[in-house]
Design an enzyme around this catalytic site. Sequence first.
Site, PDB file in Angstrom:
ATOM      1  N   GLU A 110       0.760  -1.129  -0.056  1.00 44.66           N
ATOM      2  CA  GLU A 110       0.318  -0.172  -0.187  1.00 44.66           C
ATOM      3  C   GLU A 110       1.160   1.301   0.008  1.00 44.66           C
ATOM      4  OE1 GLU A 110      -2.774   0.476  -0.672  1.00 44.66           O
ATOM      5  OE2 GLU A 110      -3.700  -1.294  -0.413  1.00 44.66           O
ATOM      6  N   ASP A 159      -7.583   7.770  -5.381  1.00 46.72           N
ATOM      7  CA  ASP A 159      -7.217   6.134  -5.151  1.00 46.72           C
ATOM      8  C   ASP A 159      -8.938   5.728  -6.292  1.00 46.72           C
ATOM      9  OD1 ASP A 159      -7.407   3.376  -5.929  1.00 46.72           O
ATOM     10  OD2 ASP A 159      -7.333   3.121  -3.571  1.00 46.72           O
ATOM     11  N   LYS A 211      -9.150   4.482   3.368  1.00 43.18           N
ATOM     12  CA  LYS A 211     -10.606   5.395   3.178  1.00 43.18           C
ATOM     13  C   LYS A 211     -11.424   5.321   4.571  1.00 43.18           C
ATOM     14  CE  LYS A 211     -10.798   3.678  -1.564  1.00 43.18           C
ATOM     15  NZ  LYS A 211     -10.064   4.513  -1.968  1.00 43.18           N
ATOM     16  N   TRP A 268     -12.129   3.457   7.453  1.00 45.43           N
ATOM     17  CA  TRP A 268     -11.755   3.645   9.179  1.00 45.43           C
ATOM     18  C   TRP A 268     -13.141   4.066   9.976  1.00 45.43           C
ATOM     19  CZ3 TRP A 268     -13.745   9.100  11.570  1.00 45.43           C
ATOM     20  CH2 TRP A 268     -12.806   9.273  12.069  1.00 45.43           C
ATOM     21  N   ILE A 269     -14.404   4.094   9.583  1.00 43.51           N
ATOM     22  CA  ILE A 269     -15.548   4.135  10.411  1.00 43.51           C
ATOM     23  C   ILE A 269     -15.804   2.828  10.577  1.00 43.51           C
ATOM     24  CG2 ILE A 269     -17.913   5.233  10.110  1.00 43.51           C
ATOM     25  CD1 ILE A 269     -17.090   7.055   8.114  1.00 43.51           C
ATOM     26  N   ASP A 270     -15.458   1.713   9.846  1.00 44.94           N
ATOM     27  CA  ASP A 270     -16.161   0.697  10.628  1.00 44.94           C
ATOM     28  C   ASP A 270     -15.164  -0.098  11.091  1.00 44.94           C
ATOM     29  OD1 ASP A 270     -17.874   0.356   7.960  1.00 44.94           O
ATOM     30  OD2 ASP A 270     -16.943  -0.454   6.789  1.00 44.94           O
ATOM     31  N   TYR A 286     -10.900  -3.743  11.822  1.00 49.52           N
ATOM     32  CA  TYR A 286     -11.756  -4.391  10.019  1.00 49.52           C
ATOM     33  C   TYR A 286     -11.436  -5.622  10.020  1.00 49.52           C
ATOM     34  CZ  TYR A 286     -12.506  -3.220   5.911  1.00 49.52           C
ATOM     35  OH  TYR A 286     -14.069  -2.885   4.440  1.00 49.52           O
ATOM     36  N   HIS A 330      -9.532  -6.226   2.520  1.00 49.53           N
ATOM     37  CA  HIS A 330      -8.209  -4.910   3.060  1.00 49.53           C
ATOM     38  C   HIS A 330      -8.742  -3.681   1.557  1.00 49.53           C
ATOM     39  CE1 HIS A 330      -6.041  -1.649   4.011  1.00 49.53           C
ATOM     40  NE2 HIS A 330      -5.400  -1.954   3.016  1.00 49.53           N
ATOM     41  N   GLY A 369     -10.931  -5.086  -1.245  1.00 46.32           N
ATOM     42  CA  GLY A 369     -12.331  -5.047  -2.089  1.00 46.32           C
ATOM     43  C   GLY A 369     -13.402  -4.650  -0.990  1.00 46.32           C
TER      44      GLY A 369
END
EC number: 3.2.1.17
Length: 137
Positions: A33, A45, A57, A61-63, A88, A109, A111
């Site tokens: 990455e 991206d 993304k 981060w929220i997830d 995550y 990570h 998809g």
Amino acid sequence: MSAVLVLALVLLSLTCVTDAISDACLTCICKQESYGCTQIGCRMDGRSLSCGYFQIKKSYWIDCGRLGSSWEACADDYNCAVRCVRAYMKKYIGKSGCTANCKNYARLHNGGPKGCTKPSTLTYWNAVKNQGCSINS
């Protein structure tokens, strides 16, 4: 009866530990990455911004639980970013229908929550493998 319960709890805890993404797999994803696992900030991206060592993304981060003081700050802090990726993966590996291994973690990570089932993430997995990982890393 209590010995059976204790044994069951021990076996369950071992299963939970072994399903966690390994440090080796995290390192390979990070190298892929951010050009060798370096702090590269935020970049476009496709149509959205990705930040930090793992190019996280905002929705990712929220997830992962909104760790750190902000999305960009967490993504640019290696330890926070690792915690985010681990959270995550823990959240989605069981819901994805895929087994817990480096290949499927990399594909998640790349998809998203069902990334390990998408043919489009196989190219990403091959790139992660080229960073030195195998399915069992």
